[in-house]
Design a protein around this motif. Structure first.
Motif, PDB file in Angstrom:
ATOM      1  N   ALA A   1       0.931  -1.331  -0.043  1.00 30.22           N
ATOM      2  CA  ALA A   1      -0.137   0.023   0.155  1.00 30.22           C
ATOM      3  C   ALA A   1       0.845   1.341   0.078  1.00 30.22           C
ATOM      4  O   ALA A   1       2.057   1.120   0.343  1.00 30.22           O
ATOM      5  N   ASP A   2       0.203   2.438  -0.201  1.00 28.89           N
ATOM      6  CA  ASP A   2       0.796   3.636  -0.384  1.00 28.89           C
ATOM      7  C   ASP A   2       1.124   3.834   1.294  1.00 28.89           C
ATOM      8  O   ASP A   2       0.497   3.531   2.222  1.00 28.89           O
ATOM      9  N   ASP A   3       2.062   4.953   1.572  1.00 29.74           N
ATOM     10  CA  ASP A   3       2.316   5.168   3.085  1.00 29.74           C
ATOM     11  C   ASP A   3       1.003   5.917   3.892  1.00 29.74           C
ATOM     12  O   ASP A   3       0.765   5.424   4.917  1.00 29.74           O
ATOM     13  N   VAL A   4       0.257   6.583   3.234  1.00 29.21           N
ATOM     14  CA  VAL A   4      -1.043   6.949   3.880  1.00 29.21           C
ATOM     15  C   VAL A   4      -2.001   5.829   3.918  1.00 29.21           C
ATOM     16  O   VAL A   4      -2.332   5.627   5.385  1.00 29.21           O
ATOM     17  N   THR A   5      -2.430   5.032   3.071  1.00 28.88           N
ATOM     18  CA  THR A   5      -3.164   3.736   3.454  1.00 28.88           C
ATOM     19  C   THR A   5      -2.428   2.967   4.470  1.00 28.88           C
ATOM     20  O   THR A   5      -2.998   2.354   5.370  1.00 28.88           O
ATOM     21  N   PHE A   6      -1.166   2.605   4.252  1.00 22.91           N
ATOM     22  CA  PHE A   6      -0.569   1.700   5.493  1.00 22.91           C
ATOM     23  C   PHE A   6      -0.614   2.259   6.700  1.00 22.91           C
ATOM     24  O   PHE A   6      -1.003   1.536   7.710  1.00 22.91           O
ATOM     25  N   ALA A   7      -0.382   3.690   6.941  1.00 22.57           N
ATOM     26  CA  ALA A   7      -0.466   4.262   8.367  1.00 22.57           C
ATOM     27  C   ALA A   7      -1.943   4.236   8.989  1.00 22.57           C
ATOM     28  O   ALA A   7      -2.202   3.771   9.936  1.00 22.57           O
ATOM     29  N   HIS A   8      -2.556   4.606   8.021  1.00 17.05           N
ATOM     30  CA  HIS A   8      -4.209   4.730   8.522  1.00 17.05           C
ATOM     31  C   HIS A   8      -4.788   3.365   8.671  1.00 17.05           C
ATOM     32  O   HIS A   8      -5.489   3.265   9.607  1.00 17.05           O
ATOM     33  N   SER A   9      -4.571   2.348   7.813  1.00 18.14           N
ATOM     34  CA  SER A   9      -5.225   1.034   7.791  1.00 18.14           C
ATOM     35  C   SER A   9      -4.573   0.184   9.219  1.00 18.14           C
ATOM     36  O   SER A   9      -5.092  -0.366   9.818  1.00 18.14           O
ATOM     37  N   LEU A  10      -3.041   0.174   9.156  1.00 14.25           N
ATOM     38  CA  LEU A  10      -2.391  -0.260  10.178  1.00 14.25           C
ATOM     39  C   LEU A  10      -2.933   0.378  11.386  1.00 14.25           C
ATOM     40  O   LEU A  10      -3.226  -0.447  12.338  1.00 14.25           O
ATOM     41  N   ALA A  11      -3.045   1.490  11.542  1.00 15.27           N
ATOM     42  CA  ALA A  11      -3.293   2.109  12.774  1.00 15.27           C
ATOM     43  C   ALA A  11      -4.467   1.673  13.279  1.00 15.27           C
ATOM     44  O   ALA A  11      -5.021   1.420  14.415  1.00 15.27           O
ATOM     45  N   ALA A  12      -5.686   1.788  12.403  1.00 15.24           N
ATOM     46  CA  ALA A  12      -7.092   1.437  12.543  1.00 15.24           C
ATOM     47  C   ALA A  12      -7.074  -0.172  13.111  1.00 15.24           C
ATOM     48  O   ALA A  12      -7.790  -0.522  14.321  1.00 15.24           O
ATOM     49  N   THR A  13      -6.336  -1.158  12.620  1.00 17.00           N
ATOM     50  CA  THR A  13      -6.522  -2.352  12.847  1.00 17.00           C
ATOM     51  C   THR A  13      -5.738  -2.537  14.462  1.00 17.00           C
ATOM     52  O   THR A  13      -6.071  -3.344  15.382  1.00 17.00           O
ATOM     53  N   ALA A  14      -4.646  -1.835  14.585  1.00 15.78           N
ATOM     54  CA  ALA A  14      -3.744  -2.206  15.957  1.00 15.78           C
ATOM     55  C   ALA A  14      -4.777  -1.600  17.081  1.00 15.78           C
ATOM     56  O   ALA A  14      -4.808  -2.316  18.055  1.00 15.78           O
ATOM     57  N   ALA A  15      -5.374  -0.156  16.729  1.00 15.33           N
ATOM     58  CA  ALA A  15      -6.264   0.098  17.618  1.00 15.33           C
ATOM     59  C   ALA A  15      -7.615  -0.808  18.187  1.00 15.33           C
ATOM     60  O   ALA A  15      -7.649  -0.739  19.458  1.00 15.33           O
ATOM     61  N   GLU A  16      -8.195  -1.084  17.103  1.00 13.38           N
ATOM     62  CA  GLU A  16      -9.343  -2.114  17.469  1.00 13.38           C
ATOM     63  C   GLU A  16      -8.748  -3.372  18.080  1.00 13.38           C
ATOM     64  O   GLU A  16      -9.428  -3.764  19.279  1.00 13.38           O
ATOM     65  N   ALA A  17      -7.546  -4.005  17.750  1.00 12.97           N
ATOM     66  CA  ALA A  17      -7.211  -5.046  18.487  1.00 12.97           C
ATOM     67  C   ALA A  17      -6.720  -4.904  19.934  1.00 12.97           C
ATOM     68  O   ALA A  17      -6.987  -5.523  20.841  1.00 12.97           O
ATOM     69  N   PHE A  18      -6.316  -3.718  20.165  1.00 14.64           N
ATOM     70  CA  PHE A  18      -5.788  -3.335  21.500  1.00 14.64           C
ATOM     71  C   PHE A  18      -6.995  -2.963  22.326  1.00 14.64           C
ATOM     72  O   PHE A  18      -6.933  -3.403  23.672  1.00 14.64           O
ATOM     73  N   THR A  19      -8.258  -2.260  21.860  1.00 14.30           N
ATOM     74  CA  THR A  19      -8.920  -1.948  22.435  1.00 14.30           C
ATOM     75  C   THR A  19      -9.731  -3.163  23.011  1.00 14.30           C
ATOM     76  O   THR A  19     -10.406  -3.346  24.109  1.00 14.30           O
ATOM     77  N   LEU A  20     -10.026  -4.100  22.222  1.00  8.04           N
ATOM     78  CA  LEU A  20     -10.603  -5.579  22.353  1.00  8.04           C
ATOM     79  C   LEU A  20      -9.694  -6.251  23.326  1.00  8.04           C
ATOM     80  O   LEU A  20     -10.510  -6.919  24.387  1.00  8.04           O
ATOM     81  N   ALA A  21      -8.456  -6.217  23.371  1.00  5.98           N
ATOM     82  CA  ALA A  21      -7.624  -6.913  24.293  1.00  5.98           C
ATOM     83  C   ALA A  21      -7.752  -6.213  25.728  1.00  5.98           C
ATOM     84  O   ALA A  21      -7.946  -7.036  26.607  1.00  5.98           O
ATOM     85  N   HIS A  22      -7.729  -4.974  25.803  1.00  2.00           N
ATOM     86  CA  HIS A  22      -7.844  -4.571  27.347  1.00  2.00           C
ATOM     87  C   HIS A  22      -9.425  -4.126  27.579  1.00  2.00           C
ATOM     88  O   HIS A  22      -9.457  -4.028  28.946  1.00  2.00           O
ATOM     89  N   GLY A  23     -10.164  -4.221  26.753  1.00  2.00           N
ATOM     90  CA  GLY A  23     -11.750  -3.919  27.074  1.00  2.00           C
ATOM     91  C   GLY A  23     -11.878  -2.397  27.754  1.00  2.00           C
ATOM     92  O   GLY A  23     -12.937  -2.530  28.503  1.00  2.00           O
ATOM     93  N   VAL A  24     -11.123  -1.725  27.789  1.00  2.00           N
ATOM     94  CA  VAL A  24     -11.489  -0.376  27.944  1.00  2.00           C
ATOM     95  C   VAL A  24     -11.621   0.750  26.790  1.00  2.00           C
ATOM     96  O   VAL A  24     -10.894   0.983  26.085  1.00  2.00           O
ATOM     97  N   GLU A  25     -12.825   1.140  26.365  1.00  2.00           N
ATOM     98  CA  GLU A  25     -13.204   1.933  25.361  1.00  2.00           C
ATOM     99  C   GLU A  25     -12.691   3.203  25.475  1.00  2.00           C
ATOM    100  O   GLU A  25     -12.613   4.009  24.529  1.00  2.00           O
ATOM    101  N   ALA A  26     -12.466   3.962  26.414  1.00  2.00           N
ATOM    102  CA  ALA A  26     -11.977   5.113  26.909  1.00  2.00           C
ATOM    103  C   ALA A  26     -10.893   5.585  26.268  1.00  2.00           C
ATOM    104  O   ALA A  26     -10.633   6.712  25.756  1.00  2.00           O
ATOM    105  N   PHE A  27      -9.894   4.367  25.963  1.00  2.00           N
ATOM    106  CA  PHE A  27      -8.728   4.824  25.033  1.00  2.00           C
ATOM    107  C   PHE A  27      -8.566   4.435  23.666  1.00  2.00           C
ATOM    108  O   PHE A  27      -7.753   4.657  22.781  1.00  2.00           O
ATOM    109  N   ALA A  28      -9.903   4.206  23.169  1.00  2.00           N
ATOM    110  CA  ALA A  28     -10.197   3.694  21.589  1.00  2.00           C
ATOM    111  C   ALA A  28      -9.797   4.821  20.602  1.00  2.00           C
ATOM    112  O   ALA A  28      -8.966   4.629  19.906  1.00  2.00           O
ATOM    113  N   ALA A  29     -10.133   5.731  20.791  1.00  2.00           N
ATOM    114  CA  ALA A  29      -9.993   6.734  19.958  1.00  2.00           C
ATOM    115  C   ALA A  29      -8.769   7.432  20.007  1.00  2.00           C
ATOM    116  O   ALA A  29      -8.121   7.809  18.889  1.00  2.00           O
ATOM    117  N   THR A  30      -8.173   7.644  21.058  1.00  2.00           N
ATOM    118  CA  THR A  30      -6.718   8.057  21.314  1.00  2.00           C
ATOM    119  C   THR A  30      -5.693   7.138  20.929  1.00  2.00           C
ATOM    120  O   THR A  30      -4.627   7.512  20.353  1.00  2.00           O
TER     121      THR A  30
END
Length: 236
Positions: A78-107
């Motif tokens: 992917a191009d840099d923009v897609t790489f950064a945005h898509s990878l961040a979205a996947t990482a944030a979703e997985a992290f939020t599901l793992a710790h179960g605290v929605e308060a940090f999802a957006a940040t």
């Protein structure tokens, strides 16, 4: 360095040197730019959610690592923009599901996306540093910390209000005043980080400040997993 980032850091440097505790009428508060002062302000309660305990963060990151690795491999073309945005979205979703605290999802999403975007831009603008990271993966952990310092993903931490009078860089700020900690400015403070405006992936920076330690932990791990792979894919 693209102009908006360069201009921002030029303003920060001017404030650190001439007015480190600067009242901004537009925001109705004091902008704090020097490292020791920002570190002190960050100890005040902002009213934002408190960082997760280190044990909880470590456990969540352990569960998230395989997801980040797989997403990185899938996005290498992917191009840099897609790489950064898509990878961040996947990482944030997985992290939020793992710790179960929605308060940090957006940040978590905002911090990780900004970090990857900033890091890829900085490496493109400093090809010698990109080559170092690509050819010597042993530098990865220090390199990620330096990239977090050099262009801090969330440049301004949540404002605090002084519970009592506080002295910052020789100026007394009375109780009840608003303090705005500019962490990006502090992370380039030459007293703490000599040559702070220079990107040096061998620096081994200690004490890099962040607006949210919980979300920065995710950005840090994502960078450690993804950046070398990304650089090698681009170099093919």
């Amino acid at each position: 360095m693209h102009s908006s980032t360069a201009e921002r850091h030029a303003r920060f440097r001017l404030l650190r040197e001439r007015s480190p505790v600067h009242f901004d009428a537009d925001i109705g508060g004091w902008c704090i730019t020097r490292y020791d002062d920002v570190l002190r302000v960050l100890d005040l309660d902002s009213g934002a959610p408190q960082p997760l305990p280190k044990r909880a963060i470590t456990h969540a990151l352990k569960l998230t690592r395989p997801v980040i690795t797989l997403a990185t491999l899938e996005l290498l073309d992917a191009d840099d923009v897609t790489f950064a945005h898509s990878l961040a979205a996947t990482a944030a979703e997985a992290f939020t599901l793992a710790h179960g605290v929605e308060a940090f999802a957006a940040t978590a999403l905002e911090t990780t996306r900004a970090f990857l975007t900033n890091a890829l831009a900085a490496l493109q603008e400093h090809p010698d540093q990109a080559t170092l990271l690509r050819t010597d993966p042993s530098t990865t952990r220090d390199a990620v910390e330096e990239l977090l310092r050099f262009d801090t993903p969330i440049p301004v931490a949540p404002a605090r209000r002084t519970p009592v009078p506080v002295v910052l860089s020789g100026r007394t700020v009375e109780a009840g005043e608003v303090l705005v900690p500019l962490v990006a400015a502090a992370n380039r403070c030459s007293v703490r980080f000599p040559g702070g405006d220079r990107l040096d992936l061998r620096r081994k920076p200690v004490g890099v400040l962040s607006a949210c330690p919980t979300s920065t932990a995710l950005a840090r791990v994502t960078g450690e997993i993804a950046l070398v792979r990304r650089l090698r894919a681009v170099a093919r």
